[in-house]
Design a protein around this motif. Structure first.
Motif, mmCIF file in Angstrom:
data_model
loop_
_atom_site.group_PDB
_atom_site.id
_atom_site.type_symbol
_atom_site.label_atom_id
_atom_site.label_comp_id
_atom_site.label_asym_id
_atom_site.label_seq_id
_atom_site.Cartn_x
_atom_site.Cartn_y
_atom_site.Cartn_z
ATOM 1 N N ALA A 182 0.828 -1.220 0.000
ATOM 2 C CA ALA A 182 0.000 0.000 0.000
ATOM 3 C C ALA A 182 0.857 1.262 0.000
ATOM 4 O O ALA A 182 0.505 2.267 -0.632
ATOM 5 N N THR A 183 2.012 1.224 0.700
ATOM 6 C CA THR A 183 2.829 2.432 0.797
ATOM 7 C C THR A 183 3.604 2.719 -0.493
ATOM 8 O O THR A 183 4.218 3.786 -0.597
ATOM 9 N N ALA A 221 -4.383 5.209 0.987
ATOM 10 C CA ALA A 221 -3.311 4.559 1.757
ATOM 11 C C ALA A 221 -3.552 4.716 3.254
ATOM 12 O O ALA A 221 -3.390 3.760 4.026
ATOM 13 N N ILE A 242 3.935 5.506 5.741
ATOM 14 C CA ILE A 242 3.437 6.351 4.654
ATOM 15 C C ILE A 242 4.347 7.562 4.473
ATOM 16 O O ILE A 242 4.744 7.898 3.350
#
Length: 481
Positions: free
Chosen positions: A46-47, A152, A172
């Protein structure tokens, strides 16, 4: 035990007696925290969207001169400004629609939809022969940049165990820093190799393609599945993310918040009035204070400040990057130990002190003390970036999806990120004009005042969410009878 049901009928998902038994044993469940390594790969994938966000923010910094020469607009400052800022317009559009996309298609599909315009836009920019093509490409990339960060933040918050949610949320910010640094490093050969700027754009399609592909194998958010009435699927995804033993408790926690209205459309008026106003107000204000603190003015125009102090721009970029990354790593280590609120308070307070140093530097510059100006201006700016990365940078993106109720989470994030982009745009647009009109002493004093205001706001309005489940936070902020 968990039957597949329409979203308006979750009340029977968990048997009442079993629910009470599970809640009685909740202490046992919580003392053994779920294994972090099960959710770790999903969070890392996701990051990648945050890495791309940072990369595209910085990708035109070094190559801009070469781009303007090759595409025939060298010396046209308006055109150069558009190449840099067109992506911000696209980002505003992307962030405005991010909540509806994340709720309508799911978090995983939203990531894939975020990667698509980044691939098409970067390819367009890499192959264009004209300014118009470059602007179209940058706008498309911007829509992906606007869609990525709120999704995110949602995804990482919803798939992470409570014990490591702060640490994962810091990934993130770290990924964004790494993206910015990668763009600067990859842009280094641009003055020696003709057409290298095209390679800089092509390279960004690799992580974007990997994001779209890898998301096919990642878990969907159990919170989103549960809202869709897909309780069995939510349970299966919890098992992938948490392991076997905490799953039943996690499902009981979800069932606590059922209000029977999940399928209803969330309207903008619902975010701005009524029972959700307070949390949306906190979220939007945090993002506004983050942007009005002067951080983007520092990032965008640090080179000119360092240049006036006699520091070369390449060294300045490295110093800023190292300060940003160092602060983000420290924040990652402390997020689940000290908590979100403590980091926010000390971060904004440190930024206040840093801006006071900038005011002092401006005064010494006027009085002609060159060496003192060098230490105060460079030291103050690096301290500002470091303290920003400790809390004001990573915490709002993590805290907001934690405090927003499940039903409005995606749309509220979209609204608050839109506030972020609008203020970001105007700060970038007006900073140099304000610096010229007001002078550095007054402008940096205003930034210091904003940072101190943020300290007071956080102290009065922000609750600590460290170690709490999303359901506990929602119940604490929105008690309902």
């Amino acid at each position: 035990m968990y039957k597949r049901m329409p979203s308006r009928d979750h009340s029977a998902v968990v048997d009442v007696e079993e629910s009470s038994a599970l809640l009685q044993n909740s202490a046992d469940v919580e003392t053994t925290n779920p294994s972090w390594w099960l959710s770790f790969p999903h969070v890392i994938v996701a990051t990648i969207s945050s890495f791309l966000f940072g990369y595209h923010l910085g990708v035109v910094n070094e190559p801009l001169e070469s781009i303007s020469l090759d595409l025939g607009f060298s010396g046209n400052t308006l055109a150069e400004g558009l190449v840099v800022s067109t992506c911000l317009g696209g980002a505003l559009i992307g962030s405005l629609f991010s909540g509806w996309i994340a709720d309508g298609f799911g978090r995983r599909r939203a990531f894939q939809l975020c990667a698509l315009p980044m691939i098409i836009g970067a390819s367009t920019s890499a192959t264009t022969k004209s300014l118009a093509g470059m602007l179209i490409g940058r706008f498309l990339v911007g829509t992906g940049m606007g869609l990525g960060p709120p999704v995110a933040a949602l995804y990482v918050t919803e798939v992470s165990p409570a014990s490591v949610r702060g640490t994962y949320g810091s990934f993130i910010q770290i990924a964004t820093c790494l993206g910015l640094m990668a763009a600067l490093l990859i842009g280094i050969p641009v003055k020696e190799i003709a057409g290298w700027w095209r390679i800089c754009f092509w390279i960004s399609t690799i992580p974007a393609g990997f994001l779209a592909f890898a998301m096919m194998f990642c878990a969907e958010s159990p919170h989103w599945l549960y809202k869709q009435g897909r309780s069995a699927d939510a349970e299966a995804e919890f098992e992938r993310l948490l392991g076997g033993s905490p799953v039943k408790y996690a499902m009981v926690e979800l069932s606590k918040l059922d209000r029977g209205d999940e399928a209803d459309t969330v309207k903008l008026s619902e975010l701005l009035y009524g029972r959700h106003f307070r949390v949306v107000y906190i979220g939007a204000t945090l993002f506004a204070l983050q942007q009005l603190s002067g951080i983007n003015a520092v990032f965008y125009f640090s080179s000119s400040v360092f240049k006036s102090a006699g520091v070369p721009s390449d060294i300045a970029n490295v110093l800023i990057g190292v300060a940003n990354l160092s602060g983000s790593i420290i924040a990652m280590l402390l997020m689940d130990k000290l908590g979100r609120k403590v980091l926010l308070l000390w971060s904004f307070f440190g930024m206040t002190i840093s801006m006071v140093l900038q005011v002092a530097a401006a005064n010494t510059y006027v009085s002609g003390s060159g060496s003192l100006y060098l230490w105060l201006s460079v030291g103050g700016m690096l301290m500002f970036v470091l303290t920003f990365a400790l809390g004001a940078g990573p915490v709002p993106g993590l805290l907001l999806p934690e405090i927003f109720p499940s039903r409005i989470r995606a749309k509220a994030m979209a609204f608050c990120m839109s506030v972020h982009w609008v203020i970001n745009f105007f700060v970038g647009l007006l900073f140099l004009r304000l610096l010229e009109q007001l002078g550095p002493q007054l402008l940096y004093s205003i930034f210091a005042s904003v940072c101190m205001t943020a300290v007071i706001f956080v102290k009065k309005n922000v609750m600590e969410t460290k170690g709490k489940s999303l359901q506990e936070i929602e119940i604490a902020l929105l008690p309902q009878g």
